[in-house]
Scaffold this motif. Structure first.
Motif, mmCIF file in Angstrom:
data_model
loop_
_atom_site.group_PDB
_atom_site.id
_atom_site.type_symbol
_atom_site.label_atom_id
_atom_site.label_comp_id
_atom_site.label_asym_id
_atom_site.label_seq_id
_atom_site.Cartn_x
_atom_site.Cartn_y
_atom_site.Cartn_z
ATOM 1 N N VAL A 181 0.838 -1.205 0.000
ATOM 2 C CA VAL A 181 0.000 0.000 0.000
ATOM 3 C C VAL A 181 0.870 1.251 0.000
ATOM 4 O O VAL A 181 0.632 2.201 -0.766
ATOM 5 N N GLU A 182 1.904 1.275 0.829
ATOM 6 C CA GLU A 182 2.788 2.444 0.862
ATOM 7 C C GLU A 182 3.627 2.539 -0.402
ATOM 8 O O GLU A 182 3.927 3.647 -0.874
ATOM 9 N N MET A 193 -4.386 -1.419 -3.085
ATOM 10 C CA MET A 193 -3.538 -0.323 -3.560
ATOM 11 C C MET A 193 -4.344 0.720 -4.332
ATOM 12 O O MET A 193 -4.070 1.918 -4.244
ATOM 13 N N SER A 194 -5.332 0.278 -5.070
ATOM 14 C CA SER A 194 -6.122 1.234 -5.849
ATOM 15 C C SER A 194 -6.930 2.157 -4.953
ATOM 16 O O SER A 194 -7.252 3.284 -5.339
ATOM 17 N N SER A 195 -7.232 1.703 -3.736
ATOM 18 C CA SER A 195 -8.059 2.519 -2.841
ATOM 19 C C SER A 195 -7.301 3.702 -2.258
ATOM 20 O O SER A 195 -7.925 4.627 -1.726
ATOM 21 N N VAL A 196 -5.963 3.709 -2.353
ATOM 22 C CA VAL A 196 -5.179 4.812 -1.790
ATOM 23 C C VAL A 196 -4.470 5.610 -2.887
ATOM 24 O O VAL A 196 -3.599 6.433 -2.598
ATOM 25 N N GLY A 202 15.997 -4.430 2.577
ATOM 26 C CA GLY A 202 14.663 -5.009 2.535
ATOM 27 C C GLY A 202 13.584 -4.147 3.154
ATOM 28 O O GLY A 202 12.393 -4.479 3.058
ATOM 29 N N SER A 203 13.966 -3.042 3.753
ATOM 30 C CA SER A 203 12.983 -2.225 4.468
ATOM 31 C C SER A 203 12.145 -1.395 3.498
ATOM 32 O O SER A 203 12.556 -1.095 2.373
ATOM 33 N N LEU A 204 10.979 -1.004 3.951
ATOM 34 C CA LEU A 204 10.128 -0.108 3.176
ATOM 35 C C LEU A 204 10.821 1.240 2.991
ATOM 36 O O LEU A 204 10.753 1.850 1.912
ATOM 37 N N ALA A 205 11.509 1.718 4.023
ATOM 38 C CA ALA A 205 12.201 3.003 3.924
ATOM 39 C C ALA A 205 13.254 2.986 2.818
ATOM 40 O O ALA A 205 13.407 3.968 2.077
ATOM 41 N N LEU A 206 13.980 1.883 2.685
ATOM 42 C CA LEU A 206 14.977 1.773 1.615
ATOM 43 C C LEU A 206 14.298 1.797 0.252
ATOM 44 O O LEU A 206 14.762 2.481 -0.675
#
Length: 289
Positions: free
Chosen positions: A16-17, A71-74, A269-273
């Motif tokens: 989603v992010e 994902m489409s909802s955001v 592997g992080s979302l931040a990366l």
């Protein structure tokens, strides 16, 4: 040149992010892959020298259509596509209803990336014949288009039928794979083609030459999408060269090229990366196209 974000292998709670970030940074489409389960497969994986998959039992393979719905909802402009969905491992109506529903919920932002698959065990598990998968996909694509139109259709052994909901716009069908059969299927039945591996420019040139010849053979002269992952460092000049060859889009997962400093700062592997490298890719490549 359209940029697709190759988000396969991401953890499910990151999608989603990633979709929010992809839309913010100017990616055209977010794509994810399709597998039903992990096992000690007897079927050789065709894209590694060892014949073993490049993932393990801990790798996430979330359901494609549920994830696209979330994902489409955001998001409001980002498109979504599987690369690729193994349609002949399912029955016709399951595929038709899942894709149609996702297209409606997303506001016509779904592209149907489809292929025949390689894993016989998944076909066995769903009760579909592995050895006829190519022929069945060839038969399935035109019928799916009819069902997605909302029209009443007739199929052997069934009463006249239709499905709902159906999208307001036709769903683009992009065929994956670079075998002779896959390229023929793309040229005859597809609105475009998606590469299913990372190509050198020389390898891609060979595929494009074959694809152009097949398109000519079938009298295809209109728009035809070509989405080609490329084994080269991201560079605006390279992508302009591809566009001149008729390539309409490419696929990138910027975190694959994260610097050691970025990995140390954000965690591999992080979302931040992932988001940090996406932003850098947008600044260094997308903004210059």
């Amino acid at each position: 040149m359209r940029f697709w974000l190759g988000a396969s292998f991401a953890d499910t709670d990151q999608f989603v992010e990633l979709a929010r970030a992809a839309e913010r940074f100017g990616f055209d489409t977010l794509t994810l892959s399709d597998h039903l389960f992990y096992a000690d497969f007897r079927t050789p994986y065709p894209y590694s020298r060892s014949g073993k998959p490049r993932w393990d039992a801990a790798t996430h393979w979330p359901d494609v259509w549920v994830t696209i719905g979330a994902m489409s909802s955001v998001t409001s402009t980002l498109r979504f596509a599987p690369n690729v969905y193994i349609a002949p491992a399912r029955d016709l109506f399951t595929v038709a209803k899942q894709v149609s529903t996702a297209a409606v919920l997303s506001g016509d932002r779904v592209t149907f990336g489809v292929g025949v698959g390689w894993c016989e065990e998944e076909f066995t598990a769903t009760g579909q014949d592995f050895h006829t998968r190519g022929r069945r996909l060839n038969e399935m694509i035109p019928v799916l288009r009819e069902l997605w139109s909302g029209r009443v259709i007739t199929l052997d052994g069934l009463p006249e039928l239709s499905i709902a909901p159906t999208p307001a716009e036709p769903i683009p069908v992009l065929v994956g794979g670079d075998s002779e059969a896959a390229l023929k299927r793309a040229a005859r039945l597809g609105d475009g083609w998606i590469g299913n591996r990372i190509y050198t420019e020389e390898q891609l040139d060979e595929v494009l030459a074959t694809l152009r010849a097949l398109l000519d053979r079938h009298g295809r002269t209109g728009d035809f999408e070509i989405i080609a992952p490329l084994a080269a460092m991201p560079d605006a000049g390279t992508y302009r060269r591809l566009a001149a060859k008729g390539v309409t889009g490419t696929m990138a997962a910027p975190w694959w090229l994260a610097t050691p400093e970025e990995k140390a700062r954000y965690g591999e592997g992080s979302l931040a990366l992932k988001i940090a490298t996406m932003e850098r890719f947008a600044e260094e490549v997308i903004a210059k196209m």
